[in-house]
Scaffold this motif. Structure first.
Motif, PDB file in Angstrom:
ATOM      1  N   ASP A 164      -0.182  -8.013  15.996  1.00  0.00           N
ATOM      2  CA  ASP A 164      -0.290  -5.859  16.000  1.00  0.00           C
ATOM      3  C   ASP A 164      -0.218  -6.248  14.860  1.00  0.00           C
ATOM      4  N   GLN A 165      -1.268  -6.846  13.767  1.00  0.00           N
ATOM      5  CA  GLN A 165      -1.398  -6.009  12.315  1.00  0.00           C
ATOM      6  C   GLN A 165      -2.492  -5.229  12.382  1.00  0.00           C
ATOM      7  N   LEU A 166      -2.736  -4.191  11.416  1.00  0.00           N
ATOM      8  CA  LEU A 166      -4.413  -3.836  11.923  1.00  0.00           C
ATOM      9  C   LEU A 166      -4.841  -2.418  10.747  1.00  0.00           C
ATOM     10  N   ILE A 167      -5.521  -3.642   9.853  1.00  0.00           N
ATOM     11  CA  ILE A 167      -6.095  -2.178   8.559  1.00  0.00           C
ATOM     12  C   ILE A 167      -7.510  -1.439   8.660  1.00  0.00           C
ATOM     13  N   LEU A 168      -7.662  -0.004   8.638  1.00  0.00           N
ATOM     14  CA  LEU A 168      -8.360   0.589   8.673  1.00  0.00           C
ATOM     15  C   LEU A 168      -9.055   1.207   6.916  1.00  0.00           C
ATOM     16  N   ARG A 169      -9.905   0.580   6.937  1.00  0.00           N
ATOM     17  CA  ARG A 169     -10.987   1.733   5.167  1.00  0.00           C
ATOM     18  C   ARG A 169     -11.356   2.522   5.582  1.00  0.00           C
ATOM     19  N   ILE A 170     -10.834   3.523   4.999  1.00  0.00           N
ATOM     20  CA  ILE A 170     -12.041   5.397   5.199  1.00  0.00           C
ATOM     21  C   ILE A 170     -12.431   4.940   4.292  1.00  0.00           C
ATOM     22  N   PRO A 171     -13.841   4.983   3.987  1.00  0.00           N
ATOM     23  CA  PRO A 171     -14.789   6.054   2.493  1.00  0.00           C
ATOM     24  C   PRO A 171     -15.349   6.667   2.598  1.00  0.00           C
ATOM     25  N   PHE A 172     -15.413   7.988   1.983  1.00  0.00           N
ATOM     26  CA  PHE A 172     -15.700   9.413   1.814  1.00  0.00           C
ATOM     27  C   PHE A 172     -16.805   9.781   1.088  1.00  0.00           C
ATOM     28  N   THR A 173     -17.260  10.320   1.073  1.00  0.00           N
ATOM     29  CA  THR A 173     -18.978  10.459   0.920  1.00  0.00           C
ATOM     30  C   THR A 173     -18.973  11.534  -0.544  1.00  0.00           C
ATOM     31  N   GLY A 174     -17.673  12.197  -0.722  1.00  0.00           N
ATOM     32  CA  GLY A 174     -17.399  12.549  -1.824  1.00  0.00           C
ATOM     33  C   GLY A 174     -15.721  12.381  -2.536  1.00  0.00           C
ATOM     34  N   SER A 175     -15.635  13.297  -2.985  1.00  0.00           N
ATOM     35  CA  SER A 175     -13.552  13.326  -3.575  1.00  0.00           C
ATOM     36  C   SER A 175     -13.394  14.001  -2.863  1.00  0.00           C
ATOM     37  N   VAL A 176     -11.898  13.693  -2.357  1.00  0.00           N
ATOM     38  CA  VAL A 176     -11.362  14.540  -0.909  1.00  0.00           C
ATOM     39  C   VAL A 176      -9.508  14.442  -1.841  1.00  0.00           C
ATOM     40  N   ARG A 177      -9.323  15.966  -1.049  1.00  0.00           N
ATOM     41  CA  ARG A 177      -7.452  16.186  -1.621  1.00  0.00           C
ATOM     42  C   ARG A 177      -7.275  16.373   0.056  1.00  0.00           C
ATOM     43  N   LEU A 178      -6.921  15.548   0.624  1.00  0.00           N
ATOM     44  CA  LEU A 178      -5.896  14.905   1.655  1.00  0.00           C
ATOM     45  C   LEU A 178      -4.540  15.900   1.824  1.00  0.00           C
ATOM     46  N   ARG A 179      -4.128  16.524   3.185  1.00  0.00           N
ATOM     47  CA  ARG A 179      -3.928  17.278   3.253  1.00  0.00           C
ATOM     48  C   ARG A 179      -2.817  16.705   4.892  1.00  0.00           C
ATOM     49  N   SER A 180      -3.841  16.373   5.347  1.00  0.00           N
ATOM     50  CA  SER A 180      -2.547  15.607   6.422  1.00  0.00           C
ATOM     51  C   SER A 180      -3.529  15.062   7.219  1.00  0.00           C
ATOM     52  N   LEU A 181      -2.560  13.346   7.754  1.00  0.00           N
ATOM     53  CA  LEU A 181      -3.392  12.610   8.964  1.00  0.00           C
ATOM     54  C   LEU A 181      -3.559  12.640  10.207  1.00  0.00           C
ATOM     55  N   LEU A 182      -4.408  12.558  10.998  1.00  0.00           N
ATOM     56  CA  LEU A 182      -3.983  13.350  12.715  1.00  0.00           C
ATOM     57  C   LEU A 182      -4.184  11.617  13.240  1.00  0.00           C
ATOM     58  N   LEU A 183      -3.455  11.363  14.005  1.00  0.00           N
ATOM     59  CA  LEU A 183      -3.386   9.994  14.884  1.00  0.00           C
ATOM     60  C   LEU A 183      -2.971   9.969  16.572  1.00  0.00           C
ATOM     61  N   LYS A 184      -4.133   9.075  17.049  1.00  0.00           N
ATOM     62  CA  LYS A 184      -4.094   9.296  18.559  1.00  0.00           C
ATOM     63  C   LYS A 184      -3.558   7.741  19.268  1.00  0.00           C
ATOM     64  N   THR A 185      -1.909   7.647  19.306  1.00  0.00           N
ATOM     65  CA  THR A 185      -1.859   6.496  19.400  1.00  0.00           C
ATOM     66  C   THR A 185      -1.763   5.660  20.955  1.00  0.00           C
ATOM     67  N   GLY A 186      -1.490   3.990  20.845  1.00  0.00           N
ATOM     68  CA  GLY A 186      -0.646   3.858  22.702  1.00  0.00           C
ATOM     69  C   GLY A 186      -1.649   2.775  23.286  1.00  0.00           C
ATOM     70  N   PRO A 187      -0.878   2.981  24.336  1.00  0.00           N
ATOM     71  CA  PRO A 187       0.013   3.529  25.256  1.00  0.00           C
ATOM     72  C   PRO A 187       1.314   2.987  25.408  1.00  0.00           C
ATOM     73  N   GLY A 188       1.958   3.603  25.640  1.00  0.00           N
ATOM     74  CA  GLY A 188       4.044   2.574  25.106  1.00  0.00           C
ATOM     75  C   GLY A 188       4.326   1.935  23.934  1.00  0.00           C
TER      76      GLY A 188
END
Length: 213
Positions: A75-99
């Motif tokens: 049940d472990q998972l890693i997700l690596r997300i590269p950007f095309t520039g430099s980012v100042r991050l504000r929020s992460l949005l997630l939709k997960t599940g079910p249950g």
């Protein structure tokens, strides 16, 4: 599609800020959505049944459950997300599940583009969030000062909430993107090298030769 518009607004009625944030943006989503600035071809998912890019979707696809990411061996998972520039991050949005397939939590690491399961136990996350069981898209506000100059973001989901596998439908990121300025760095090095050359020449012609004689 009117149906999607309706769903989008209903899903945000309970959170006034979110509703205001989305208002008038239609399916384009919030204007600080970083989706266009994610290097989707190089998104990597570890211990997953599919490529990681399937969950990095445009805003209007955030509620689409046809494509999702599921953990493989456990049940472990890693997700690596590269950007095309430099980012100042504000929020992460997630939709997960079910249950019970909802992850227990998510740990965020910045600028660790090659992080794997061996690394996560050695490194402290920059920030982590508990994830509630909810089929809606949830927003997690990060400490922006700690995610100020991000070229890649790694998400680590250490466990599900009881199921054998973890499932994720959507990952979105909000923040400010700036173009990565690589050229000036090269120019600085060239300038330094040239200055050293000039100093040598000037030294030989001037003070340097007088001290030698």
């Amino acid at each position: 599609m009117p149906h999607n518009h309706h769903d989008g607004h209903c899903g945000h009625e309970s959170n006034e800020n979110d509703h205001d944030h989305d208002h008038g943006t239609s399916d384009l989503g919030p204007n600080d959505n970083l989706f266009p600035h994610i290097d989707r071809a190089n998104v990597v998912a570890l211990n997953a049944t599919r490529e990681g890019s399937v969950v990095v979707k445009p805003w209007d696809q955030r509620n689409n459950e046809e494509s999702f990411l599921e953990s493989d061996a456990d049940d472990q998972l890693i997700l690596r997300i590269p950007f095309t520039g430099s980012v100042r991050l504000r929020s992460l949005l997630l939709k997960t599940g079910p249950g019970d397939q909802t992850p227990m939590k998510v740990a965020l690491f910045s600028n660790q583009p090659s992080m794997d399961f061996n690394d996560v136990s050695d490194k402290a996350p920059v920030q982590e969030f508990d994830i509630p069981q909810d089929r809606n898209v949830a927003e997690y506000s990060v400490k922006t000062a700690k995610f100020n100059n991000v070229s890649s973001l790694t998400l680590f989901f250490p466990a599900s909430q009881g199921a054998e596998t973890t499932r994720i439908y959507y990952v979105g990121l909000l923040g400010h993107w700036t173009e990565r300025k690589t050229d000036p760095v090269i120019t600085v090095y060239e300038t330094q090298a040239n200055l050293a050359d000039h100093e040598k020449i000037q030294g030989t012609d001037g003070n340097f030769s007088t001290t030698q004689s």
